[in-house]
Design a protein around this motif. Structure first.
Motif, PDB file in Angstrom:
ATOM      1  N   UNK A   1       5.725 -33.508  20.338  1.00 20.95           N
ATOM      2  CA  UNK A   1       7.089 -33.216  20.795  1.00 20.95           C
ATOM      3  C   UNK A   1       7.086 -32.815  22.268  1.00 20.95           C
ATOM      4  N   UNK A   2       6.044 -32.075  22.653  1.00 19.70           N
ATOM      5  CA  UNK A   2       5.932 -31.649  24.049  1.00 19.70           C
ATOM      6  C   UNK A   2       5.812 -32.864  24.965  1.00 19.70           C
TER       7      UNK A   2
ATOM      8  N   UNK B   1      12.382 -17.105  30.898  1.00 15.59           N
ATOM      9  CA  UNK B   1      12.727 -18.523  31.098  1.00 15.59           C
ATOM     10  C   UNK B   1      14.243 -18.669  31.271  1.00 15.59           C
TER      11      UNK B   1
ATOM     12  N   UNK C   1       1.644 -22.087  19.572  1.00 18.84           N
ATOM     13  CA  UNK C   1       2.479 -22.845  18.626  1.00 18.84           C
ATOM     14  C   UNK C   1       2.807 -24.230  19.179  1.00 18.84           C
ATOM     15  N   UNK C   2       3.186 -24.268  20.464  1.00 17.23           N
ATOM     16  CA  UNK C   2       3.572 -25.547  21.083  1.00 17.23           C
ATOM     17  C   UNK C   2       2.420 -26.542  21.045  1.00 17.23           C
TER      18      UNK C   2
ATOM     19  N   UNK D   1      11.709 -11.142  22.650  1.00 19.94           N
ATOM     20  CA  UNK D   1      11.399 -12.508  23.094  1.00 19.94           C
ATOM     21  C   UNK D   1      11.324 -12.490  24.615  1.00 19.94           C
TER      22      UNK D   1
ATOM     23  N   UNK E   1       3.539 -12.720  23.664  1.00 16.70           N
ATOM     24  CA  UNK E   1       4.402 -13.753  23.091  1.00 16.70           C
ATOM     25  C   UNK E   1       4.339 -15.065  23.862  1.00 16.70           C
TER      26      UNK E   1
ATOM     27  N   UNK F   1       3.149 -28.702  17.941  1.00 11.97           N
ATOM     28  CA  UNK F   1       4.191 -29.565  18.486  1.00 11.97           C
ATOM     29  C   UNK F   1       3.717 -30.305  19.732  1.00 11.97           C
TER      30      UNK F   1
ATOM     31  N   UNK G   1      11.098 -16.032  26.436  1.00 14.91           N
ATOM     32  CA  UNK G   1      12.379 -16.757  26.441  1.00 14.91           C
ATOM     33  C   UNK G   1      13.355 -16.089  27.405  1.00 14.91           C
TER      34      UNK G   1
ATOM     35  N   UNK H   1       9.156 -34.481  25.324  1.00 14.44           N
ATOM     36  CA  UNK H   1       9.985 -33.739  26.274  1.00 14.44           C
ATOM     37  C   UNK H   1       9.586 -34.083  27.709  1.00 14.44           C
TER      38      UNK H   1
ATOM     39  N   UNK I   1      -3.501 -13.620  11.572  1.00 22.89           N
ATOM     40  CA  UNK I   1      -2.792 -14.755  12.141  1.00 22.89           C
ATOM     41  C   UNK I   1      -3.524 -16.080  12.002  1.00 22.89           C
TER      42      UNK I   1
ATOM     43  N   UNK J   1       1.431 -16.745  22.310  1.00 21.00           N
ATOM     44  CA  UNK J   1       1.703 -17.214  20.947  1.00 21.00           C
ATOM     45  C   UNK J   1       2.616 -18.438  20.962  1.00 21.00           C
ATOM     46  N   UNK J   2       3.619 -18.446  21.865  1.00 19.57           N
ATOM     47  CA  UNK J   2       4.481 -19.631  21.967  1.00 19.57           C
ATOM     48  C   UNK J   2       3.659 -20.813  22.444  1.00 19.57           C
TER      49      UNK J   2
END
Lengths: 105, 192
Positions: free
Chosen positions: B166-167, B55, B158-159, B49, B151, B163, B52, B170, B132, B154-155
């Motif tokens: 949701x973003x 971050x 996905x976001x 990851x 990654x 989402x 992450x 936030x 994918x 890909x994140x």
């Protein structure tokens, strides 16, 4: 061989350390640091599950998106929480949790 | 990742975490927390990851810890000395922590999922390029075919794909947080 169990145990121990700190410490800033530790421990468990739950041969990126959200919320929480601590210090001249007993009645 | 490195970084994470809980000087605690987060970031990297992990270093070990140190030095908080320890709180805290750790060890040791190893579940990068589905943007599939894990891409996919709402929530939360901090730290006018 490092398994998912190893990561979960590290995550659980970090969470427990944070929990012990939140309960036992009286300096409100250190209580906040321990809260951050507990959030990070949850992140470690999430990333662990993400890596070991492969979808199409890739890690599960839904979990890592959740970690992204958690980190964002934690950063916002720290900013607001520290502002509250500064306001509290201004009125009490102390950062001891036991100096704030107004709600005890 | 070799097992030795895992144990080293787990030890850094937990050892400095212990120092945060037991340290008397708030500055020591803050620096120990930063070191603990660096160890945690290394554990994230060992789980593939990378985004992450980066971050974690940038946001936690960077921004959040600087904020903590700034507040500690702004308020000029001294080492707690001479204060008597709150024995009942310490005993209950340690007891709860030990019980929780034992419970997690019991649960984590007893399942099939928990005995999966990193080597036992390898990433299938080249195969996944064809599988994918909606995420098959040229930039992602090219990276996968080249054998690297994109990654962050890909994140991001996905976001923004699943989402998006949701973003935005936030984003609103951060805005509310910013306004809240300004309101909280404004010095109140003397009461009439």
């Amino acid at each position: 061989m490092i398994t998912l169990g190893h990561y979960l145990v590290v995550s659980g121990m970090l969470f427990s350390l944070g929990l012990a700190g939140v309960i036992a410490r009286r300096n409100i800033i250190i209580v906040y640091m321990c809260l951050e530790m507990m959030l990070s421990a949850a992140n470690l468990a999430l990333v662990g599950f993400s890596r070991f739950h492969l979808t199409n041969g890739l890690p599960d990126y839904t979990a890592q998106s959740l970690v992204f959200f958690t980190i964002t919320v934690a950063a916002a929480e720290v900013a607001v929480g520290l502002a509250i601590i500064v306001a509290l210090f201004r009125s009490k001249q102390s950062v001891d949790v036991e100096s704030v007993t107004k709600l005890q009645g | 990742m070799p097992p030795l490195l895992f144990y080293l970084f787990a030890l850094i994470t937990l050892g400095f975490g212990f120092l945060v809980v037991t340290g008397r000087n708030p500055v020591t605690c803050a620096l120990a927390l930063a070191a603990s987060f660096v160890g945690l970031a290394a554990l994230f990297l060992s789980l593939d990851a990378y985004f992450i992990g980066v971050i974690q270093i940038l946001v936690y070990a960077g921004a959040v810890m600087v904020l903590f140190l700034f507040i500690i030095m702004l308020l000029d908080i001294k080492t707690e000395e001479g204060k008597k320890l709150n024995l009942s709180a310490i005993v209950s805290g340690v007891l709860l922590a030990v019980l929780l750790t034992l419970q997690i060890i019991m649960v984590a040791g007893g399942t099939d999922l928990a005995s999966k190893s990193v080597q036992g579940t390898p990433l299938a990068l080249a195969d996944s390029a064809t599988k994918i589905g909606r995420a098959a943007l040229p930039t992602i599939t090219n990276d996968l075919k080249a054998g690297t894990l994109p990654d962050a891409k890909l994140i991001g996919f996905t976001l923004f794909d699943q989402y998006g709402f949701h973003l935005q929530v936030i984003g609103l939360l951060l805005l509310v947080g910013t306004i809240g901090v300004v309101v909280l730290s404004k010095r109140e006018r003397s009461a009439p």
